[in-house]
Design a protein around this motif. Sequence first.
Motif, PDB file in Angstrom:
ATOM      1  N   PHE A   1     -13.331  13.452   8.595  1.00 23.47           N
ATOM      2  CA  PHE A   1     -13.344  14.384   9.716  1.00 23.47           C
ATOM      3  C   PHE A   1     -14.723  15.031   9.894  1.00 23.47           C
ATOM      4  O   PHE A   1     -15.518  15.101   8.954  1.00 23.47           O
ATOM      5  CB  PHE A   1     -12.312  15.488   9.505  1.00 23.47           C
ATOM      6  N   GLN A   2     -14.942  15.545  11.095  1.00 26.66           N
ATOM      7  CA  GLN A   2     -16.225  16.179  11.409  1.00 26.66           C
ATOM      8  C   GLN A   2     -16.519  17.367  10.492  1.00 26.66           C
ATOM      9  O   GLN A   2     -17.605  17.500   9.975  1.00 26.66           O
ATOM     10  CB  GLN A   2     -16.226  16.642  12.870  1.00 26.66           C
ATOM     11  N   ASN A   3     -15.508  18.227  10.280  1.00 27.09           N
ATOM     12  CA  ASN A   3     -15.740  19.412   9.437  1.00 27.09           C
ATOM     13  C   ASN A   3     -15.265  19.158   8.006  1.00 27.09           C
ATOM     14  O   ASN A   3     -14.880  20.091   7.318  1.00 27.09           O
ATOM     15  CB  ASN A   3     -15.075  20.633  10.046  1.00 27.09           C
ATOM     16  N   TYR A   4     -15.278  17.906   7.595  1.00 28.26           N
ATOM     17  CA  TYR A   4     -14.943  17.443   6.243  1.00 28.26           C
ATOM     18  C   TYR A   4     -13.462  17.566   5.919  1.00 28.26           C
ATOM     19  O   TYR A   4     -12.888  16.689   5.291  1.00 28.26           O
ATOM     20  CB  TYR A   4     -15.746  18.171   5.151  1.00 28.26           C
ATOM     21  N   ALA A   5     -12.818  18.700   6.321  1.00 31.42           N
ATOM     22  CA  ALA A   5     -11.385  18.898   6.058  1.00 31.42           C
ATOM     23  C   ALA A   5     -11.039  18.704   4.588  1.00 31.42           C
ATOM     24  O   ALA A   5     -10.045  18.083   4.253  1.00 31.42           O
ATOM     25  CB  ALA A   5     -10.541  17.971   6.940  1.00 31.42           C
ATOM     26  N   LEU A   6     -11.879  19.252   3.695  1.00 29.89           N
ATOM     27  CA  LEU A   6     -11.544  19.204   2.273  1.00 29.89           C
ATOM     28  C   LEU A   6     -10.553  20.316   1.977  1.00 29.89           C
ATOM     29  O   LEU A   6     -10.544  21.342   2.647  1.00 29.89           O
ATOM     30  CB  LEU A   6     -12.804  19.396   1.430  1.00 29.89           C
ATOM     31  N   TYR A   7      -9.700  20.096   0.939  1.00 29.40           N
ATOM     32  CA  TYR A   7      -8.755  21.135   0.552  1.00 29.40           C
ATOM     33  C   TYR A   7      -9.515  22.154  -0.293  1.00 29.40           C
ATOM     34  O   TYR A   7      -9.935  21.843  -1.411  1.00 29.40           O
ATOM     35  CB  TYR A   7      -7.599  20.520  -0.230  1.00 29.40           C
ATOM     36  N   PRO A   8      -9.722  23.380   0.230  1.00 27.93           N
ATOM     37  CA  PRO A   8     -10.639  24.314  -0.436  1.00 27.93           C
ATOM     38  C   PRO A   8     -10.148  24.778  -1.802  1.00 27.93           C
ATOM     39  O   PRO A   8     -10.952  25.194  -2.625  1.00 27.93           O
ATOM     40  CB  PRO A   8     -10.735  25.492   0.547  1.00 27.93           C
ATOM     41  N   HIS A   9      -8.831  24.688  -2.052  1.00 25.17           N
ATOM     42  CA  HIS A   9      -8.297  25.200  -3.307  1.00 25.17           C
ATOM     43  C   HIS A   9      -8.222  24.144  -4.379  1.00 25.17           C
ATOM     44  O   HIS A   9      -7.728  24.409  -5.466  1.00 25.17           O
ATOM     45  CB  HIS A   9      -6.922  25.806  -3.055  1.00 25.17           C
ATOM     46  N   MET A  10      -8.675  22.943  -4.074  1.00 22.42           N
ATOM     47  CA  MET A  10      -8.604  21.870  -5.069  1.00 22.42           C
ATOM     48  C   MET A  10     -10.018  21.472  -5.493  1.00 22.42           C
ATOM     49  O   MET A  10     -10.960  21.589  -4.714  1.00 22.42           O
ATOM     50  CB  MET A  10      -7.916  20.640  -4.466  1.00 22.42           C
TER      51      MET A  10
ATOM     52  N   ALA B   1     -15.541  13.799   1.237  1.00 24.68           N
ATOM     53  CA  ALA B   1     -14.629  13.346   2.283  1.00 24.68           C
ATOM     54  C   ALA B   1     -14.623  11.820   2.359  1.00 24.68           C
ATOM     55  O   ALA B   1     -13.571  11.201   2.554  1.00 24.68           O
ATOM     56  CB  ALA B   1     -15.033  13.948   3.623  1.00 24.68           C
ATOM     57  N   ILE B   2     -15.807  11.208   2.173  1.00 19.29           N
ATOM     58  CA  ILE B   2     -15.882   9.741   2.225  1.00 19.29           C
ATOM     59  C   ILE B   2     -15.192   9.139   1.004  1.00 19.29           C
ATOM     60  O   ILE B   2     -14.425   8.172   1.120  1.00 19.29           O
ATOM     61  CB  ILE B   2     -17.352   9.288   2.337  1.00 19.29           C
ATOM     62  N   ALA B   3     -15.431   9.765  -0.180  1.00 13.58           N
ATOM     63  CA  ALA B   3     -14.782   9.262  -1.398  1.00 13.58           C
ATOM     64  C   ALA B   3     -13.267   9.354  -1.255  1.00 13.58           C
ATOM     65  O   ALA B   3     -12.529   8.449  -1.653  1.00 13.58           O
ATOM     66  CB  ALA B   3     -15.251  10.066  -2.609  1.00 13.58           C
ATOM     67  N   ARG B   4     -12.793  10.467  -0.666  1.00 10.72           N
ATOM     68  CA  ARG B   4     -11.355  10.631  -0.469  1.00 10.72           C
ATOM     69  C   ARG B   4     -10.805   9.518   0.430  1.00 10.72           C
ATOM     70  O   ARG B   4      -9.664   9.074   0.272  1.00 10.72           O
ATOM     71  CB  ARG B   4     -11.091  12.005   0.171  1.00 10.72           C
TER      72      ARG B   4
END
Lengths: 294, 354
Positions: free
Chosen positions: B87-96, B149-152
Motif C-alpha cells: 500500500f501507499q502508506n505501507y499499512a503496517l500493523y503498528p502494534h506488531m 511492506a514488500i517483505a510482508r
Amino acid sequence: MSNRFYRNKWLPLWLASPQLVVLFFFFYLPVFLAFFWSFYLERPFGGGSQFVGWQNFERVLSDPEFWTSLWRTLTYMVVASSTSIICALVLALAADRGIRMSPLARNVLIWPKAVAAASIGVIFLFIFNPFMGILAPLNEMFPGFWNPRINPVHTWIMIYIANIWSAIPFTFIILLTGLQSIPDTLHKAAAIDGAGPWRRLFDIQLPLLTPQLFIVVVLEIADSLSGSFALIDTMSQGGPGGATNLLVYKIYVDGFKAYDLSGAATQTAMLMIVVAAVTAFQYLVVEKRVKYER
Amino acid sequence: MTALAHAAGIHLVDLQKTYSKTPVIPGLTADLASGEFTVILGPSGCGKSTLLNMIAGLEKVSGGKIMIGSREVQDIPPKDRGLAMVFQNYALYPHMSVADNIGYALKVAGVPKDERTSRIQAAANVVNLGDYLDRRPSELSGGQRQRVAIARAIVREPQVLLFDEPLSNLDAKLRHDMRMELSSLHRRIGATSVFVTHDQVEAMTLADRILILNHGRIQQFDTPNNIYHKPANTFVAGFIGSPPMNLVEAQASNGAVSVGGVRLAATETSGDVTVGIRPEHIKVTESGIPVHVAYREDLGSHSTMVVEMENGQTLRLATQLGEPIRGGEWVHITIPEDKLHFFDAATGDALRSD
C-alpha cells in the motif's frame, strides 16, 4: 517549567489558581477532613470532638457488615464497568462498521449523557415496576416471575441495566473515535493477509483500541462507584435486605441517617484507599499492556 | 525464494465498476501475462486504484470477470485470490514487530511456527531487513517501512503482487533506490506484478508493459518504448514525456502538412490533422522556421524553451545545454519529418502510415 519563561514567579501560580482553589475545596479538603475525622469521635449535633486514635478503624474493620459491603462494592465496580464497556464496545463496533441506521444510532446513543443518574434511576424503577412495568404481563402469567423489591438478583439486574444505559454514551463516543482512527488500509491489508472480520477484530482493532479501552476502564471503574449512589438511592435504598447496600450508600446512611459521623468518615477513608489502590494497579500494571505505538 | 512456478496471468474481461450510477470503469478487457510487470498509469481519478482494488478483491465488481490463472476470482474474498498487496502508506500493523508484520499472513493461514520463522527470515533478507525483525514499525524510516511492506507481500510467495503507488510517500532519492530494488526483486521473484502510479518515470522504468488509463478506458497498453515512440492517441502523446509532446492543429493539402501557412512536412493525408512533435526532437539550426524564444529554463542536463512562431503558434522544445540562446531572441528551428506523429483531428487517434 522554565523560570525564564515567566518573569514573575507568582504568575504561573496565579494562572493555575482557579483550578487549584476548586480542587482544594471540593477534593483535597474533603479528603483531608475524612481522614482527620476518622481519628476523632465527632458529636452528631456539633460541639467538640475527641481524639480516639485507631479506635474508629478498629470498630469499622471488625464490623462484618463493612466487609460484606466492601466486597459488594468491589464486585459492583468490576461487573458494572465491564458490562457497560462491553455493551458500548459492541455498539461502537457496529457503528464503526457503518451498518444500516448507524448515523441515527450514533446521535440517539448520546442522549442518556444528558440525563442525571437519579432521573435514570426513577425512570428504570418505573420501567421495571412489577405491576406496571414492561414485565408486568409476565408476572400475571407466572406470578412472582419478576420482583426487584423482594428478589435481590432482580434488583441487581435492574441496577446494572440502568447503569449500562447511563454509562454507554461516554464510553461509546471514546471507543468509536478510537475505532475510527484506525486507518482503513490496515483493514484492507489484514483482509488480504487472510484475516476475516473476527480475526481482524482481535488482531487489529482491539490491540489498537487499547489506549481508549484503558482510559474508559479507569474512568468507568471510578464512575460506576460514584454513579451507583444515585441509582441505589432512587431504586433500592440498599435493599432488599441490604443486598444492594454498597459502601457509598452505606456511608451515606451511616453518616446522615444514623449520625455516626466518625464511622462514615472512617469508611470514606477506607474506600478512598481502595479506589487509590485500584487506580494505581491500573496505571502500574494494566497500562504496560496498552499499545500506544502508531 | 523461487516463486516463478506460482506466477499466474491476470485476465480482465469486460470488467465494470459503477458508483451510484456513475460509471468509473465502463468495461475493460486486458490480458496481463504470467510473470509480467504491468504498470497502470493515469491521471488522478482515472480509475486506476479502483481497478487495482477490484483485482485485489477490496472492491466489488459491478460487472465482467477477473481471471487469475484459470480461476474466476471476482466473487471470492481477497485472501483466496493468491495475491499480496503493497500500500501507499505501507499499512503496517503498528502494534506488531517487523517479524510479526511479515508473518501475519502465515500465522492466519496456520503455518507452523518453525516454518514461519524461517520464511519470515528469508523474506526479510530479500529486502535487507534481516537485522530489524524485533523492531516496531514506528522505529523504522520510511524506506525501511516500505521494505517491511514488500517483505510482508512476498513472504506468502503470491501468484500476483499488487502495488498501490508504493513509492509516492518516499523522497526523491529513496524513490530512485526503491525503484531499482523493486526492479531487481521482480526479476528474482517473477510474480505477476501490477503497479499503480501517476508517475510516468516509475512507469517507464519499471514496466514490461504500461496500461494507460483515462476515464476508466484503456488508452494504450504497450511496452514503454512503443508508448513513447508510437503513442496511440493524443492523450497518450500528451501524457508521456517531460516536457510533453507538442500537439498542433494543422492542415494537410497538396501532399504537405502546414501550420498557419508554414510547411512542416510532407504527408499523404489531407484535411485537418493534429501533428505531434516531441520537444527533444526539435533542433535549433542555422536556417529553418524562424521562432521567437518566449521562455527558457536551464535544468542542468538540458534546457527547455517555449518558442513562438511568426503566426503565433507556440511550441515547447528541449535542447542540449550549451546553446547560447537567451529569452527574447529570434532563432531558427528544424523539425525532422520522420519524428512527426499524426493524429485524427476529430478523434485524436493516431494515423498510422504503415
